[in-house]
Scaffold this motif. Structure first.
Motif, PDB file in Angstrom:
ATOM      1  N   VAL A 241       8.188  -1.714  -0.215  1.00  0.00           N
ATOM      2  CA  VAL A 241       6.859  -1.709  -0.835  1.00  0.00           C
ATOM      3  C   VAL A 241       6.112  -2.950  -0.373  1.00  0.00           C
ATOM      4  N   VAL A 242       4.799  -2.892  -0.488  1.00  0.00           N
ATOM      5  CA  VAL A 242       3.942  -4.035  -0.205  1.00  0.00           C
ATOM      6  C   VAL A 242       3.176  -4.348  -1.481  1.00  0.00           C
ATOM      7  N   VAL A 243       3.143  -5.626  -1.849  1.00  0.00           N
ATOM      8  CA  VAL A 243       2.331  -6.079  -2.976  1.00  0.00           C
ATOM      9  C   VAL A 243       1.143  -6.806  -2.361  1.00  0.00           C
ATOM     10  N   ASP A 244      -0.054  -6.235  -2.542  1.00  0.00           N
ATOM     11  CA  ASP A 244      -1.288  -6.779  -1.970  1.00  0.00           C
ATOM     12  C   ASP A 244      -2.044  -7.507  -3.072  1.00  0.00           C
TER      13      ASP A 244
ATOM     14  N   PRO B 166      -5.258  -6.216 -11.060  1.00  0.00           N
ATOM     15  CA  PRO B 166      -3.916  -6.689 -10.727  1.00  0.00           C
ATOM     16  C   PRO B 166      -3.576  -6.363  -9.270  1.00  0.00           C
ATOM     17  N   PRO B 167      -2.548  -7.009  -8.719  1.00  0.00           N
ATOM     18  CA  PRO B 167      -2.159  -6.724  -7.340  1.00  0.00           C
ATOM     19  C   PRO B 167      -1.818  -5.243  -7.154  1.00  0.00           C
ATOM     20  N   LEU B 168      -2.139  -4.734  -5.972  1.00  0.00           N
ATOM     21  CA  LEU B 168      -1.891  -3.335  -5.642  1.00  0.00           C
ATOM     22  C   LEU B 168      -0.525  -3.209  -4.980  1.00  0.00           C
ATOM     23  N   VAL B 169       0.303  -2.305  -5.501  1.00  0.00           N
ATOM     24  CA  VAL B 169       1.628  -2.057  -4.943  1.00  0.00           C
ATOM     25  C   VAL B 169       1.583  -0.737  -4.192  1.00  0.00           C
TER      26      VAL B 169
END
Length: 139
Positions: free
Chosen positions: A55-58, A63-66
Protein backbone atom coordinates in the motif's frame (compact mmCIF):
# COMPACT_ATOMS: atom_id res chain seq x y z
CA UNK A 1 29.99 4.00 8.02
CA UNK A 2 26.78 2.26 7.09
CA UNK A 3 25.44 2.32 3.56
CA UNK A 4 22.15 1.03 2.23
CA UNK A 5 22.19 -0.70 -1.13
CA UNK A 6 18.64 -0.32 -2.45
CA UNK A 7 17.91 -2.96 -5.06
CA UNK A 8 15.68 -1.66 -7.84
CA UNK A 9 14.29 -3.27 -10.97
CA UNK A 10 11.82 -2.39 -13.68
CA UNK A 11 8.65 -4.41 -14.14
CA UNK A 12 10.26 -6.01 -17.19
CA UNK A 13 13.37 -7.03 -15.23
CA UNK A 14 11.20 -8.57 -12.49
CA UNK A 15 9.22 -10.45 -15.15
CA UNK A 16 12.45 -11.79 -16.66
CA UNK A 17 13.65 -12.82 -13.20
CA UNK A 18 10.38 -14.68 -12.59
CA UNK A 19 11.25 -16.93 -15.54
CA UNK A 20 14.71 -17.76 -14.19
CA UNK A 21 15.56 -20.97 -12.33
CA UNK A 22 14.81 -20.07 -8.69
CA UNK A 23 17.51 -22.38 -7.30
CA UNK A 24 20.12 -20.69 -9.50
CA UNK A 25 18.98 -17.24 -8.35
CA UNK A 26 19.12 -18.34 -4.68
CA UNK A 27 22.59 -19.81 -5.19
CA UNK A 28 23.92 -16.66 -6.84
CA UNK A 29 22.46 -14.38 -4.17
CA UNK A 30 23.57 -16.80 -1.44
CA UNK A 31 27.18 -16.73 -2.67
CA UNK A 32 27.07 -12.91 -2.77
CA UNK A 33 25.64 -12.72 0.75
CA UNK A 34 28.20 -15.23 2.02
CA UNK A 35 31.03 -13.16 0.53
CA UNK A 36 29.81 -10.08 2.42
CA UNK A 37 29.36 -12.08 5.64
CA UNK A 38 32.91 -13.48 5.39
CA UNK A 39 34.23 -9.95 4.72
CA UNK A 40 32.43 -8.74 7.86
CA UNK A 41 30.50 -5.96 6.10
CA UNK A 42 26.93 -7.30 6.02
CA UNK A 43 24.66 -5.78 8.69
CA UNK A 44 21.24 -6.67 7.21
CA UNK A 45 19.70 -7.94 4.00
CA UNK A 46 16.01 -8.32 3.18
CA UNK A 47 13.85 -8.80 0.13
CA UNK A 48 10.40 -7.31 -0.21
CA UNK A 49 7.09 -8.93 -1.07
CA UNK A 50 5.32 -8.06 -4.31
CA UNK A 51 4.32 -4.42 -4.79
CA UNK A 52 0.87 -5.73 -5.71
CA UNK A 53 0.42 -6.64 -2.03
CA UNK A 54 1.70 -3.30 -0.72
CA UNK A 55 0.00 0.00 0.00
CA UNK A 56 0.99 3.63 -0.36
CA UNK A 57 0.13 6.25 2.26
CA UNK A 58 -0.04 9.65 0.52
CA UNK A 59 0.21 12.62 2.88
CA UNK A 60 -0.93 15.20 0.32
CA UNK A 61 -4.41 15.17 1.86
CA UNK A 62 -5.84 15.21 5.36
CA UNK A 63 -6.46 12.51 6.36
CA UNK A 64 -3.72 10.77 4.37
CA UNK A 65 -4.94 8.71 1.41
CA UNK A 66 -4.16 4.99 1.49
CA UNK A 67 -3.98 3.27 -1.90
CA UNK A 68 -3.53 -0.45 -2.53
CA UNK A 69 -0.78 -1.62 -4.91
CA UNK A 70 0.20 -2.22 -7.58
CA UNK A 71 1.20 1.35 -8.16
CA UNK A 72 0.48 3.35 -11.29
CA UNK A 73 3.40 4.62 -13.36
CA UNK A 74 5.89 2.25 -11.79
CA UNK A 75 9.18 2.57 -13.61
CA UNK A 76 11.35 0.92 -10.96
CA UNK A 77 10.36 -1.09 -7.92
CA UNK A 78 12.31 -1.27 -4.69
CA UNK A 79 12.75 -5.03 -4.34
CA UNK A 80 15.05 -5.35 -1.35
CA UNK A 81 18.03 -3.90 0.43
CA UNK A 82 21.36 -4.54 2.04
CA UNK A 83 22.90 -2.55 4.86
CA UNK A 84 26.67 -2.68 4.85
CA UNK A 85 29.17 -1.39 7.39
CA UNK A 86 32.11 -0.29 5.24
CA UNK A 87 34.89 2.29 5.35
CA UNK A 88 33.68 4.47 2.47
CA UNK A 89 31.14 5.10 -0.25
CA UNK A 90 33.67 3.71 -2.71
CA UNK A 91 33.73 0.40 -0.84
CA UNK A 92 29.90 0.29 -0.89
CA UNK A 93 30.03 0.87 -4.66
CA UNK A 94 32.51 -1.99 -5.06
CA UNK A 95 30.16 -4.36 -3.21
CA UNK A 96 27.24 -3.19 -5.36
CA UNK A 97 29.26 -3.91 -8.52
CA UNK A 98 29.53 -7.55 -7.39
CA UNK A 99 25.76 -8.03 -7.16
CA UNK A 100 24.47 -11.07 -9.04
CA UNK A 101 21.24 -9.23 -9.90
CA UNK A 102 22.41 -7.63 -13.11
CA UNK A 103 21.18 -6.91 -16.60
CA UNK A 104 18.86 -4.46 -18.25
CA UNK A 105 16.37 -2.99 -15.79
CA UNK A 106 18.35 -3.76 -12.61
CA UNK A 107 19.90 -0.94 -10.58
CA UNK A 108 21.29 -0.43 -7.11
CA UNK A 109 20.94 2.91 -5.36
CA UNK A 110 23.53 3.53 -2.65
CA UNK A 111 22.78 5.87 0.24
CA UNK A 112 24.69 6.49 3.46
CA UNK A 113 22.74 5.68 6.61
CA UNK A 114 22.92 8.62 8.99
CA UNK A 115 23.79 8.03 12.63
CA UNK A 116 22.16 9.36 15.74
CA UNK A 117 25.38 11.30 16.42
CA UNK A 118 24.53 13.60 13.49
CA UNK A 119 21.43 15.00 15.23
CA UNK A 120 21.33 17.65 17.99
CA UNK A 121 22.24 15.76 21.15
CA UNK A 122 20.41 18.22 23.39
CA UNK A 123 17.05 17.31 21.78
CA UNK A 124 14.70 15.38 24.10
CA UNK A 125 13.69 12.90 21.38
CA UNK A 126 17.27 12.25 20.29
CA UNK A 127 18.19 11.55 23.93
CA UNK A 128 15.25 9.12 24.24
CA UNK A 129 16.21 7.33 21.04
CA UNK A 130 19.86 7.14 22.15
CA UNK A 131 18.75 5.58 25.47
CA UNK A 132 16.60 3.05 23.59
CA UNK A 133 19.47 2.17 21.23
CA UNK A 134 21.85 1.73 24.17
CA UNK A 135 19.31 -0.44 26.05
CA UNK A 136 18.80 -2.68 23.01
CA UNK A 137 22.50 -3.01 22.21
CA UNK A 138 22.37 -0.90 19.05
CA UNK A 139 25.00 1.57 20.28
Amino acid sequence: MKYMLIMRATDEAFAKLAGADFDEVLSAVGRYNDEMIRAGVLVAAEGLDSAADGVVVDYATEPPLVTDGPYGETKELFGGFYILNVASKEEAVEWARRSPMTGAGFKTEIRRVTTIDEFPQDNEWVRKERAWREATGQL
